[in-house]
Design a protein around this motif. Sequence first.
Motif, short mmCIF file in Angstrom:
data_model
loop_
_atom_site.label_atom_id
_atom_site.label_comp_id
_atom_site.label_asym_id
_atom_site.label_seq_id
_atom_site.Cartn_x
_atom_site.Cartn_y
_atom_site.Cartn_z
N GLY A 100 0.98 -1.13 0.05
CA GLY A 100 0.02 -0.04 -0.15
C GLY A 100 0.79 1.22 0.08
N GLY A 101 0.28 2.33 -0.26
CA GLY A 101 0.83 3.58 -0.07
C GLY A 101 1.25 3.92 1.34
N SER A 102 0.54 3.41 2.30
CA SER A 102 0.90 3.42 3.38
C SER A 102 2.34 3.29 4.28
CB SER A 102 -0.04 2.74 4.53
OG SER A 102 -1.38 2.94 4.10
N TYR A 126 -4.14 14.23 5.34
CA TYR A 126 -4.19 12.75 5.54
C TYR A 126 -3.68 12.39 7.08
CZ TYR A 126 -3.96 7.66 5.25
OH TYR A 126 -3.97 6.29 5.12
N TYR A 129 0.21 11.07 8.01
CA TYR A 129 1.78 11.69 7.97
C TYR A 129 2.31 12.04 9.23
CZ TYR A 129 -0.36 12.24 3.29
OH TYR A 129 -0.67 12.21 1.99
N ASN A 172 0.19 16.20 -0.82
CA ASN A 172 -0.69 15.24 -1.20
C ASN A 172 -1.89 16.08 -2.01
OD1 ASN A 172 -3.55 14.10 0.62
ND2 ASN A 172 -2.61 13.28 -1.21
N ASN A 176 -6.61 14.30 0.15
CA ASN A 176 -7.59 13.62 1.09
C ASN A 176 -7.18 14.76 2.51
OD1 ASN A 176 -8.89 12.38 3.13
ND2 ASN A 176 -7.60 10.61 3.05
N ASP A 204 2.59 12.43 -2.22
CA ASP A 204 1.49 11.16 -1.82
C ASP A 204 0.58 11.88 -3.18
OD1 ASP A 204 -0.40 9.62 -1.37
OD2 ASP A 204 -0.66 9.99 0.62
N ILE A 206 -1.54 9.33 -4.65
CA ILE A 206 -2.32 8.10 -4.65
C ILE A 206 -3.52 8.19 -5.42
CG2 ILE A 206 -3.38 8.13 -2.48
CD1 ILE A 206 -2.19 5.13 -2.61
N TYR A 207 -4.14 9.61 -5.46
CA TYR A 207 -5.14 9.86 -6.03
C TYR A 207 -5.02 10.24 -7.58
CZ TYR A 207 -7.55 9.12 -1.66
OH TYR A 207 -8.22 8.64 -0.28
N SER A 236 -4.67 1.13 -4.62
CA SER A 236 -5.90 1.33 -3.69
C SER A 236 -6.88 2.00 -4.21
CB SER A 236 -5.59 1.75 -2.43
OG SER A 236 -4.39 0.89 -1.91
N LYS A 237 -6.86 3.34 -4.68
CA LYS A 237 -8.07 4.04 -4.86
C LYS A 237 -8.24 3.94 -6.30
CE LYS A 237 -7.07 5.53 -0.89
NZ LYS A 237 -7.95 5.59 0.30
N ARG A 245 -3.50 -4.34 -0.63
CA ARG A 245 -2.28 -3.68 -0.16
C ARG A 245 -1.08 -3.52 -1.27
NH1 ARG A 245 -4.03 -0.84 1.54
NH2 ARG A 245 -2.54 -0.20 3.03
C1 LIG Z 1 -3.80 10.55 0.74
C2 LIG Z 1 -3.58 9.09 1.08
N1 LIG Z 1 -2.42 8.51 1.19
C3 LIG Z 1 -2.38 6.97 1.37
C4 LIG Z 1 -3.23 6.45 1.78
C5 LIG Z 1 -3.16 4.65 1.85
O1 LIG Z 1 -3.28 4.19 0.99
P1 LIG Z 1 -3.29 2.40 0.64
O2 LIG Z 1 -4.39 1.84 0.76
O3 LIG Z 1 -2.58 2.22 -0.55
O4 LIG Z 1 -2.05 2.49 1.93
C6 LIG Z 1 -4.71 6.85 1.92
C7 LIG Z 1 -5.83 6.02 2.17
O5 LIG Z 1 -6.88 6.58 2.66
C8 LIG Z 1 -4.71 8.31 1.61
O6 LIG Z 1 -6.03 8.75 1.52
#
Ligand SMILES: Cc1ncc(COP(=O)(O)O)c(C=O)c1O
Length: 392
Positions: A100-102, A126, A129, A172, A176, A204, A206-207, A236-237, A245
């Motif tokens: 995941g990005g996490s 988000y 961080y 980001n 989010n 970040d 991810i979106y 993920s998104k 993941r």
């Molecule tokens: C801005 C942002 N970065 C990262 C993530 C985490 O993404 P992942 O599910 O790929 O770990 C989220 C999940 O809500 C998010 O909103």
Amino acid sequence: MIDTSKYLSTLVQTIKPSGIRKFFDVAKQVEGAISLGVGEPDFDTPWNVREAAIYAIESGKTTYTENAGLIELREEISRYQKRHYNLSYDPNTEILVTVGGSEGIDNCFRALLNPGDEVIIPNPCYVAYEPAVILGGGVCKYINLKSENEFKITKEDLLGAISDKTKILLLNYPSNPTGGTMSHEDYAELVPIIKEHELIVISDEIYSDLIYGEKHASLACFEEIKNQVLIISGCSKAFAMTGWRLGYVLGDATLVAAVTKIHQYTIMCAPIMSQYAAIEGMKNGDHEVAKMRDAYKARRNYIVDGFNKLGLPTHLPKGAFYIFPDIRPTGLTSEEFCEELLKDQKVACVPGTAFGNSGEGFIRVSYAYSIDEIKIALERIKLFLDNRKKND
Ligand SMILES: Cc1ncc(COP(=O)(O)O)c(C=O)c1O
């Protein structure tokens, strides 16, 4: 029995529990509650992606992979980034596949931070961080974003936050919780500052595939600072693959090697079946992503219009799947608004303050829900506001 609490690290003790989770634990206990709270696609993962994973399992693909991820996947990520964003990354040295990005966010901070290094972070942001910076030994310096600037970062904001201890700028966009975006021109204003102060940017993105009506912009497109930018992204998104993941980090080979060092000891590799699924998604999934993006866009237009008609000013965000309505006309704080709305009409949203102090006066509303659900929620919010007026 010993007192186990005294064994906890001081860093862990300073971390607050997630404001989103806290609110949802309460919301879950309310029967008949309708939620506009979760930041997760309501679509199923596309079938061809699921089939690729099933086939991988059936073919005995159940082992570890290279630490950085399957080379076929890294090559596919490289092609995907080139095709969509005109960004070039070498699959052998500049791409790391993460859980995941996490995981990418956490490992990037840990790979870069020394105790006391400062990280500039937008607020609201988000929730992951701040804890990642704290656990990495760093110190957060916040830029308070403003709704009148559509929650963008300006060069004045950035200059005002830089000190001689600043090492990293976290960005980001699409964002989010605000849905805000930055254009190429917006970033161009920041580039000379990032270059002069030799900042590393953790971006970040991810979106990045969920953007409506404009092209996604990335700081990594600016050649003069490209090796200062680490991109966090993943499936993920846009691919509706939260449970798989599967994320990735893109960047300069030296930086990615350092992040990979942590990943190889703590994680080994992302799940192999998710990696095969991601290859299929990136290779043959553009039209599925486009379908979901079109659906999100229609929902965004509907919900923004709905909130504005309710007298809660809401800017039209250009990305992600969140709106960030201004609830100040009600005279309530963000927490009060969400708690009373849940109690009175059983609609769950997230207080803006779950994303930092600058979220006060706002709520985060996700539109990763069907138009039918959004319609019911809007009707209930109208009742909530009408009831309040009657009781005034
Ligand atoms: C801005 C942002 N970065 C990262 C993530 C985490 O993404 P992942 O599910 O790929 O770990 C989220 C999940 O809500 C998010 O909103």
